[in-house]
Design a protein around this motif. Structure first.
Motif, short mmCIF file in Angstrom:
data_model
loop_
_atom_site.label_atom_id
_atom_site.label_comp_id
_atom_site.label_asym_id
_atom_site.label_seq_id
_atom_site.Cartn_x
_atom_site.Cartn_y
_atom_site.Cartn_z
N ASP A 231 39.43 53.92 -7.34
CA ASP A 231 39.20 52.88 -6.93
C ASP A 231 38.85 53.19 -5.44
N THR A 232 38.82 54.19 -5.03
CA THR A 232 38.81 54.47 -3.54
C THR A 232 37.65 55.34 -3.06
N ASP A 249 36.95 52.37 1.56
CA ASP A 249 37.47 51.16 2.31
C ASP A 249 36.74 51.20 3.70
N SER A 541 34.59 50.76 -12.43
CA SER A 541 35.43 51.76 -12.02
C SER A 541 36.45 51.93 -12.98
N ALA A 545 38.60 47.21 -12.26
CA ALA A 545 38.64 46.14 -11.23
C ALA A 545 37.47 46.09 -10.35
N TYR A 546 36.63 46.83 -10.34
CA TYR A 546 35.39 47.02 -9.57
C TYR A 546 34.01 47.10 -10.47
N TYR A 548 30.01 48.53 -9.91
CA TYR A 548 29.19 49.33 -8.90
C TYR A 548 27.68 49.05 -9.20
N ILE A 557 29.20 46.69 -4.14
CA ILE A 557 30.50 46.99 -4.71
C ILE A 557 31.23 45.31 -5.17
N TRP A 558 31.33 44.97 -6.35
CA TRP A 558 31.69 43.87 -6.74
C TRP A 558 33.37 43.84 -7.16
N LYS A 559 33.95 42.80 -6.84
CA LYS A 559 35.26 42.92 -7.43
C LYS A 559 35.31 41.82 -8.53
N VAL A 560 35.79 42.49 -9.75
CA VAL A 560 36.00 41.86 -11.15
C VAL A 560 37.19 40.72 -10.97
N LEU A 561 37.14 39.63 -10.86
CA LEU A 561 38.17 38.72 -10.87
C LEU A 561 38.87 38.21 -12.14
#
Length: 563
Positions: A231-232, A249, A541, A545-546, A548, A557-561
């Motif tokens: 995830d980095t 990041d 990812s 959790a992400y 792309y 880049i999307w954060k999967v909630l």
């Protein structure tokens, strides 16, 4: 107030066709400016205003001294910059020369070789000059005594161009950037500034402490592949010929491979590597905890290249195809690569031996859109043929194969053909388009939670996602889509996690900028329209959790909630 709209038009009355490449206004005379163009032409222009209704442009044409170039047709003026009080103007060329002109008498006073390549950028403030070349070389010059030395020169006359006398021109410093320098801006002391290059990079340059920091970097053309590293980090490929490794990041580019003009059409990871035989340099990937050791890339000339991420080097080149590579895949726990091309051929190659093992022509005449595989444990699959893999072509045909560990035995296990109307989504028939680009791609990937399910999306009678059981050879389920799918990905959840299994997600991308997230079991969905162009790739990812997504040369880049 006066209306100055279209106050003055001027056209070169000479019969020669000339292009104007640059223009600079005289800082001390508001009605004067200079232009530079093709064939070494420099125009000294003065706006003459007799009264409010009579405005004309007085132009004096000059050319680069013949001593600099044999043929003026090969010389282009690339940039202009006034210095000191406006009595002198510098004009750079595509041959690396800089000429200094007296704007009062329109005569070339001096010229010197400032760079070995084209000077694409130039700016001057007070007693300093900055030049940038087409090869990314940024130079800082001290020109404090230039004007006084020209004035004091005893050898000066209107017909002499000085190029051997020391006029106090010295290089104070220089930086090498990643591409042709095309823009920039500096503070009043020239100590710090921002410089842009043709590689879509922005650098912060500080001359006092000799530092350069890349602030922004991006691809210059359409992104053609995504490989997440944990995830980095993220690896992307593009039609600009580069493969880049990004640190997420701070969005910084930390590694790049360039193919010198070729287009990268697809990439896939490999959890193994081949050690380079020549000198190895340190790679930032060595500090990343990941199983991915190499990247296999396909190119538009039909070649495959293997890049070792640990040593930042290309270690293998294959040429298995005669047309552009459109899909590439490395099965898990294996040393072979399956590649598909624009002409529909499938080739199995060995990454360790560097040879072609087998060529399959069953899907010839339609581009291969996707290749995927599944490793079946011996308790589920046949111990002799533990791999099942699929290849999908643009004509909606899917071939399902079973292979042994070395892929020297390939058995065609199933053949699927999905029906579709005899015309494209826009209503035109294939006979009229003669191109598969008018049709949505056909894509098929194995389910991450069910070893027997193949998920297919493509053009058809209806907009559907179809779940095909390779054991019963039946479509066991369908899900409706709102638009034709251009790409999709299934969240890589483990089958032993029952909670996550019930919330498995599929991401879809369309040509209309829509990203849609669907719950695979419930069929519920959510739409996102933040992308600015056709969605080319979507990828979850490893930890799901992400997400792309790419459109043109943009990366989202999307954060999967919810997962």
């Amino acid at each position: 107030t006066c209306d100055y709209t279209n106050i003055l038009n001027w056209e070169d009355e000479s019969k020669k066709e000339r292009c104007i490449h640059c223009l600079a206004w005289d800082p001390s005379h508001a009605n004067e400016f200079v232009t530079g163009g093709s064939n070494g032409t420099i125009n000294f222009c003065t706006i003459v205003e007799n009264n409010s209704n009579n405005v004309r442009l007085h132009v004096v044409n000059q050319t680069i001294p013949l001593t600099l170039v044999e043929h003026l047709n090969n010389c282009e003026i690339t940039s202009c910059a006034y210095i000191t009080n406006g009595n002198l103007v510098l004009c750079s060329t595509n041959l690396g020369f800089i000429t200094c002109w007296n704007t009062r008498i329109n005569v070339c006073m001096l010229h010197w070789k400032a760079d070995q390549n084209e000077i694409s950028y130039m700016i001057s403030i007070k007693h300093k000059l900055i030049t940038g070349s087409s090869e990314g070389l940024l130079k800082l010059w001290n020109i404090e005594h230039l004007e006084s030395n020209i004035t004091k020169s005893a050898n000066f006359n209107n017909s002499t161009v000085h190029n051997e006398i020391n006029f106090g021109l010295t290089i104070q410093d220089e930086f090498q950037l990643d591409g042709a320098i095309i823009s920039g801006g500096f503070d009043s002391t020239f100590d710090m500034g921002i410089v842009g290059t043709t590689n879509s990079s922005l650098f912060c340059v500080c001359w006092s402490d000799r530092s350069k920091t890349r602030l922004v970097a991006s691809h210059t053309n359409t992104i053609t592949g995504i490989v997440p590293i944990e995830d980095t980090h993220l690896i992307t490929s593009s039609e600009d010929g580069t493969i880049r490794l990004w640190q997420l990041d701070d969005r910084d580019e930390i590694l790049r491979f360039d193919a010198n003009g070729l287009k990268v059409t697809c990439i896939t990871p490999w959890e193994n590597s081949i050690t380079p035989t020549n000198d190895c340099r340190t790679s930032p990937v060595k500090n990343i905890i990941t199983k991915i050791r190499s990247i296999v890339a396909g190119y538009d000339d039909g070649t495959l290249r293997l890049f070792n991420l640990l040593y930042a080097q290309m270690v293998l080149k294959l040429h298995p195809h005669t047309t552009s590579v459109t899909a590439v895949h490395v099965p898990v726990n294996n040393t072979i690569v399956v590649s598909g091309a624009k002409d529909g051929t499938l080739v199995i190659s060995s990454l360790t031996q560097g040879i072609v093992l087998r060529v399959l022509n069953e899907q010839r005449n339609a581009p291969i859109c996707s290749i995927d595989s599944k490793y079946l444990p011996t308790s589920i699959g046949n111990e002799d043929v533990p791999y099942v893999w699929s290849a999908t072509s643009h004509d909606r045909r899917v071939s399902i194969w079973k292979s042994n560990r070395h892929f020297d035995q390939c058995q065609l296990n199933d053949w699927l053909t999905f029906v579709a109307p005899p015309f494209a989504p826009d209503g035109t028939s294939y006979e009229n388009t003669k191109s598969w680009d008018a049709y949505p791609p056909s894509l098929a990937y194995f389910s991450s939670t069910d070893d027997n399910i193949l998920i297919y999306v493509g053009y058809g009678i209806e907009k559907l996602v179809q779940f095909y059981d390779i054991e019963t050879k039946q479509i066991v389920r369908t899900m409706a889509l709102s638009q034709w799918c251009n790409c999709f990905d299934v969240s890589s959840l483990t089958s032993d996690d029952e909670h996550n299994r019930n919330n498995r997600l599929i991401a879809f991308g369309t040509k209309d900028r829509l990203v849609q997230i669907k719950d695979c079991n419930l069929g519920t969905f959510q739409d996102f329209i933040n992308n600015s162009d056709c969605i080319n790739y979507v990828k979850f990812s490893k930890t799901h959790a992400y997400l792309y997504t790419t459109s043109s040369n943009e990366i989202f880049i999307w954060k999967v909630l919810l997962y």
